[in-house]
Design an enzyme around this catalytic site. Structure first.
Site, short mmCIF file in Angstrom:
data_model
loop_
_atom_site.label_atom_id
_atom_site.label_comp_id
_atom_site.label_asym_id
_atom_site.label_seq_id
_atom_site.Cartn_x
_atom_site.Cartn_y
_atom_site.Cartn_z
N VAL A 1 -10.07 -29.35 5.60
CA VAL A 1 -10.57 -27.97 5.67
C VAL A 1 -9.85 -27.08 4.65
O VAL A 1 -10.49 -26.39 3.85
CB VAL A 1 -10.41 -27.38 7.09
N GLY B 1 -14.59 -43.41 9.39
CA GLY B 1 -13.98 -42.08 9.31
C GLY B 1 -14.58 -41.07 10.26
O GLY B 1 -14.27 -39.88 10.18
N LYS C 1 -12.62 -26.53 22.89
CA LYS C 1 -13.69 -25.69 22.32
C LYS C 1 -14.42 -24.94 23.43
O LYS C 1 -14.77 -23.76 23.27
CB LYS C 1 -14.66 -26.57 21.52
N LYS D 1 -8.45 -25.11 17.36
CA LYS D 1 -8.93 -24.89 18.74
C LYS D 1 -7.86 -25.19 19.78
O LYS D 1 -7.78 -24.53 20.82
CB LYS D 1 -10.17 -25.74 19.05
N1 NAP Z 1 -11.63 -31.72 9.80
C1 NAP Z 1 -12.57 -31.01 10.38
O1 NAP Z 1 -13.76 -31.27 10.22
C2 NAP Z 1 -12.20 -29.84 11.27
C3 NAP Z 1 -13.24 -29.14 11.90
C4 NAP Z 1 -12.93 -28.02 12.67
C5 NAP Z 1 -11.63 -27.64 12.82
N2 NAP Z 1 -10.62 -28.37 12.23
C6 NAP Z 1 -9.24 -27.91 12.43
O2 NAP Z 1 -8.68 -27.49 11.19
C7 NAP Z 1 -7.30 -27.82 11.15
C8 NAP Z 1 -7.02 -28.69 9.94
O3 NAP Z 1 -7.77 -29.89 10.05
P1 NAP Z 1 -7.95 -30.90 8.82
O4 NAP Z 1 -8.96 -31.87 9.25
O5 NAP Z 1 -8.11 -30.16 7.57
O6 NAP Z 1 -6.53 -31.63 8.83
P2 NAP Z 1 -5.93 -32.58 7.70
O7 NAP Z 1 -6.96 -33.05 6.76
O8 NAP Z 1 -5.07 -33.58 8.42
O9 NAP Z 1 -4.96 -31.59 6.88
C9 NAP Z 1 -3.77 -31.07 7.43
C10 NAP Z 1 -3.05 -30.32 6.34
O10 NAP Z 1 -1.86 -29.78 6.91
C11 NAP Z 1 -0.75 -30.10 6.09
N3 NAP Z 1 0.45 -30.25 6.90
C12 NAP Z 1 0.67 -31.13 7.91
N4 NAP Z 1 1.91 -30.95 8.40
C13 NAP Z 1 2.47 -29.95 7.67
C14 NAP Z 1 3.74 -29.34 7.67
N5 NAP Z 1 4.69 -29.71 8.52
N6 NAP Z 1 3.97 -28.33 6.77
C15 NAP Z 1 3.02 -27.94 5.90
N7 NAP Z 1 1.78 -28.51 5.85
C16 NAP Z 1 1.53 -29.49 6.72
C17 NAP Z 1 -1.11 -31.40 5.41
O11 NAP Z 1 -0.35 -31.54 4.22
P3 NAP Z 1 -0.53 -32.77 3.18
O12 NAP Z 1 -1.92 -32.60 2.62
O13 NAP Z 1 0.52 -32.53 2.15
O14 NAP Z 1 -0.36 -34.01 3.99
C18 NAP Z 1 -2.61 -31.20 5.15
O15 NAP Z 1 -2.81 -30.53 3.95
C19 NAP Z 1 -6.98 -28.43 12.51
O16 NAP Z 1 -6.56 -27.45 13.39
C20 NAP Z 1 -8.33 -28.99 12.95
O17 NAP Z 1 -8.43 -29.10 14.36
C21 NAP Z 1 -10.89 -29.44 11.46
#
Ligand code: NAP
Length: 429
Positions: A15, A188, A206, A106
């Site tokens: 995201v 995935g 949610k 969420k």
């Molecule tokens: N994916 C979806 O479709 C989706 C949909 C709705 C809501 N969400 C919500 O959006 C949020 C992010 O989801 P995502 O899917 O984008 O997650 P993701 O792909 O796992 O990305 C997480 C990001 O957070 C960074 N991160 C993790 N630990 C950290 C730390 N200690 N300090 C600084 N940065 C850190 C990671 O860094 P690195 O890149 O360097 O590893 C990565 O860039 C979550 O709350 C999720 O529930 C996601």
């Protein structure tokens, strides 16, 4: 044009990466929509060396995401995830520092939403979370700002794309849950640890947010019945189809005369109804908005572009000065949720029993159901190879859930019954 809205972004994954790219690459469109430029001034993620979707060479890198609150940004966007720890600390720090917060988290909001909304209000800043529920579907804004005149009596939704993908694949292929889950992980669509999705926890987070927006209550996952999909068999899906239904994992929040009924559970949805036709990783929400009628929203519930679309919509709202209360009512006015007693709800149920094919078994089951005042509307019995258990499937007339559960408890103790009986409510909508 007004001063640019300055953004500090934590998380550059699925995201966050999409959001960074949209801010950098869609500058002029976003400025037109916002009446001012939206500018990325600082970013933070775990690994600075990782290649990112957007060119962030001109953007300040902040090693510790917790320190984004100390930058000169107007908005901190939290896209790291996690219900506590860093995400919570940085959101609190940002709000305390008088910065607007946009998040897709969420879990954080379902658990701490009321407290964070209060903090945002004290500081006169926004706390926005469109991406947290149903990805690209603008359901948070719809409940917060649009469907408000006549109130909302119920929301029902398919809120977890992983579960919906698995159930759709089980139906299409006839394969069991565990096999389809493995495929989903390979493709995935499911996490390596799938429990939060398939156990219903993600849907519960949610639903707590939808419920709060709909009913003006504090988000509350404690007073919620939560059941996942791991026990659903290909037979259940086949039988459902024979009865003219499809099985969907629904999050349901309803206002009743005794309180708010919140439940996450596999449900039988009549074929042809809008929620029954939502397939694969898609999400959907049905809102019953009193005299205004029923509204149905469907779309992509996850993935880079849909979720980015939701986060950017929140940022544009903030840029325009739309910084009203997070849950649509003043945070101090959010009422404590009074839960409806779960067992009192009445509906028809699908029941499946795996039994030994011996005389008297059907009479025994029917007898126990009758003792608990549960009557049967229709029934299917299927034989298998000799010596193997057979399935008896029933649809009950409308019955109180507590009565059905009482009967099943007794039936499960019979030595002729070979597995825990399966019970799935028939959803009217
Ligand atoms: N994916 C979806 O479709 C989706 C949909 C709705 C809501 N969400 C919500 O959006 C949020 C992010 O989801 P995502 O899917 O984008 O997650 P993701 O792909 O796992 O990305 C997480 C990001 O957070 C960074 N991160 C993790 N630990 C950290 C730390 N200690 N300090 C600084 N940065 C850190 C990671 O860094 P690195 O890149 O360097 O590893 C990565 O860039 C979550 O709350 C999720 O529930 C996601």
């Amino acid at each position: 044009m007004n001063r640019a809205l300055r953004i500090a972004l934590a998380g550059l994954g699925t995201v966050g990466g999409g959001v960074a790219k949209a801010i950098v690459e869609r500058k002029s469109e976003l400025a037109d929509r916002s009446g001012r430029a939206i500018e990325l001034v600082a970013v933070s993620a775990r690994d600075r060396r990782k290649k990112r979707a957007a060119d962030l060479s001109g953007v300040r890198w902040v090693e510790d995401a917790g320190l984004l609150a100390k930058t000169d940004a107007d908005v901190v966007v939290e896209l790291i995830g996690g219900e506590d720890g860093l995400a919570r600390a940085m959101v609190e720090a940002a709000l305390k520092a008088g910065k607007h917060v946009v998040t897709g988290n969420k879990a954080l909001l379902a658990l701490h939403g009321a407290q964070l909304a209060m903090l945002a209000e004290e500081k006169g800043v926004a706390l926005k979370f469109e991406a947290a529920v149903a990805g690209g579907i603008p359901i948070v804004k719809a409940l917060r700002e649009s469907l408000i005149t006549y109130g909302v009596d119920a929301v029902r939704g398919i809120l977890n794309g992983t579960c919906n993908y698995i159930l759709t694949q089980m139906e299409a292929t006839g394969r069991p849950f565990a096999d389809v889950l493995k495929d989903a992980q390979r493709l995935g669509y499911a996490e390596a640890d799938p429990e939060l999705d398939v156990g219903g926890g993600d849907t519960a987070h949610k639903l707590a947010l939808l419920s709060s927006l709909a009913f003006g209550t504090v988000p509350d996952t404690r007073h919620m019945t939560v059941e996942g999909i791991a026990h659903i068999t290909p037979d259940d899906i086949r039988f459902a189809r024979e009865f003219g239904f499809r099985i969907k994992l629904l999050g349901i929040a309803r206002r009743t005369t005794q309180g708010i009924d919140q439940r996450v559970q596999p449900s039988m949805v009549r074929a042809g109804k809008p929620l029954a036709d939502v397939d694969g990783p898609f999400n959907a929400v049905m809102a019953d908005a009193g005299a205004a009628g029923h509204f149905f929203f469907e779309g992509r519930g996850a993935g880079e572009a849909p979720t980015t679309s939701a986060v950017i919509a929140d940022l544009v709202d903030v840029a325009r000065g739309n910084v009203g209360p997070a849950f649509g009512r003043p945070a101090h006015a959010l009422a404590k949720l009074v839960p409806a007693e779960a067992g009192l709800a009445s509906t028809a149920f699908y029941l499946r029993f795996e039994v030994l094919d011996v005389p008297g078994v059907l009479a025994e089951i029917a007898g126990h159901l009758a003792e608990c005042r549960v009557s049967i509307e229709s029934m299917i019995q299927r034989g298998r190879s000799p010596g193997e258990p057979v399935s008896i499937v029933m649809i009950t007339h409308e019955s109180q859930q507590a009565s059905v559960e009482r009967a099943l408890k007794v039936i499960a103790r019979s030595d002729k019954v070979k597995a825990r009986p399966c019970m799935i409510p028939m959803e009217a909508a």
